[in-house]
Design a protein around this motif. Sequence first.
Motif, PDB file in Angstrom:
ATOM      1  N   UNK A 165       0.831  -1.204   0.000  1.00  0.00           N
ATOM      2  CA  UNK A 165       0.000   0.000   0.000  1.00  0.00           C
ATOM      3  C   UNK A 165       0.865   1.254   0.000  1.00  0.00           C
ATOM      4  N   UNK A 166       1.923   1.250   0.788  1.00  0.00           N
ATOM      5  CA  UNK A 166       2.818   2.405   0.831  1.00  0.00           C
ATOM      6  C   UNK A 166       3.497   2.620  -0.504  1.00  0.00           C
ATOM      7  N   UNK A 167       3.916   1.527  -1.153  1.00  0.00           N
ATOM      8  CA  UNK A 167       4.570   1.628  -2.466  1.00  0.00           C
ATOM      9  C   UNK A 167       3.623   2.229  -3.493  1.00  0.00           C
ATOM     10  N   UNK A 168       2.385   1.721  -3.533  1.00  0.00           N
ATOM     11  CA  UNK A 168       1.409   2.222  -4.505  1.00  0.00           C
ATOM     12  C   UNK A 168       1.103   3.698  -4.279  1.00  0.00           C
ATOM     13  N   UNK A 169       0.902   4.097  -3.036  1.00  0.00           N
ATOM     14  CA  UNK A 169       0.552   5.484  -2.756  1.00  0.00           C
ATOM     15  C   UNK A 169       1.724   6.433  -3.007  1.00  0.00           C
ATOM     16  N   UNK A 170       2.936   5.943  -2.860  1.00  0.00           N
ATOM     17  CA  UNK A 170       4.105   6.760  -3.182  1.00  0.00           C
ATOM     18  C   UNK A 170       4.164   7.069  -4.676  1.00  0.00           C
ATOM     19  N   UNK A 171       3.607   6.151  -5.482  1.00  0.00           N
ATOM     20  CA  UNK A 171       3.614   6.326  -6.939  1.00  0.00           C
ATOM     21  C   UNK A 171       2.348   6.981  -7.452  1.00  0.00           C
ATOM     22  N   UNK A 172       1.426   7.360  -6.554  1.00  0.00           N
ATOM     23  CA  UNK A 172       0.157   7.958  -6.967  1.00  0.00           C
ATOM     24  C   UNK A 172       0.363   9.372  -7.486  1.00  0.00           C
ATOM     25  N   UNK A 173      -0.684   9.928  -8.102  1.00  0.00           N
ATOM     26  CA  UNK A 173      -0.562  11.260  -8.693  1.00  0.00           C
ATOM     27  C   UNK A 173      -0.351  12.328  -7.629  1.00  0.00           C
ATOM     28  N   UNK A 174      -0.731  12.038  -6.373  1.00  0.00           N
ATOM     29  CA  UNK A 174      -0.505  12.976  -5.276  1.00  0.00           C
ATOM     30  C   UNK A 174       0.719  12.584  -4.451  1.00  0.00           C
TER      31      UNK A 174
END
Length: 270
Positions: free
Chosen positions: A181-190
């Motif tokens: 989850x942390x990896x995905x959110x780090x790569x998110x548009x925000x």
Amino acid sequence: MLDWNSPYVLSTPLAVRCLELLFAWSAGIQTLEYWRMRPAMQGDGLWIWSIQRLDIPNPWMRELLDALFSPNMFSSLLALRLIALLSLATQGSHLLNIGFLFTSNLALLIRWRGAFNGGSDFMTLVVLTGLLIAQIVSDLAGPNLGWRAGFWYITIQSITSYFMSGSVKLLRREWRNGHAMTIFLNAAIHGPLSKDHWLRKPWLAALGSWAFIVWECLAPLALLDARLAVVFCLIAAVFHFLVFWFFGLNRFFWAWMATFPAIIWCAGQI
């Protein structure tokens, strides 16, 4: 009307109308996105047909698709698709508009080598297939059986998509410990996440991951009661909105929303 004291909650006509409107809106957004992308599909663009056509082994099929995917014909196809969706939203579904939307959707999938936007394209095809089943069976055996068949096809596919997503996460160590989850959110548009963001705390990230895993794996239980299905769909709507907010995947939100009337209706029948 909605009757929250009834195990059915959604009547068949209301479920049909909700599904038709949500799908027309979802597919309309997709079609307008294709319309805006037309310049990128010509000349030296990213998705030019002169390269993609090489994947078609059959010469006569290649010539047919060359004509269909020429700039003018492709624009006409998208315009006709918008008209069919407007008909669906205003007049309801019938074999003519659903048949055209289904075949044109297959053409669009060929144009994008199977899918332009992954899961949302798959779920769009699922709802269209359900609508087509409903129309064909209705003509053969009556609308009651037709919509039952169509709704159940959509519901099984949608619920299975949640269950399979949760099951895959459950089997992956990085999802169980919250690291994914942390990896995905780090790569998110925000992204990336700020240094003091709460999801950088391992135990909170793991808690969030397990909340999604448990909710998705328990998706089939939504079919036990229509009111339970409503709660499940509300949570799903929040989930898909968060995916849209963090990753910009607006198609996913509406593609799955279009399946919710079928899920609620089917749960009421059980």
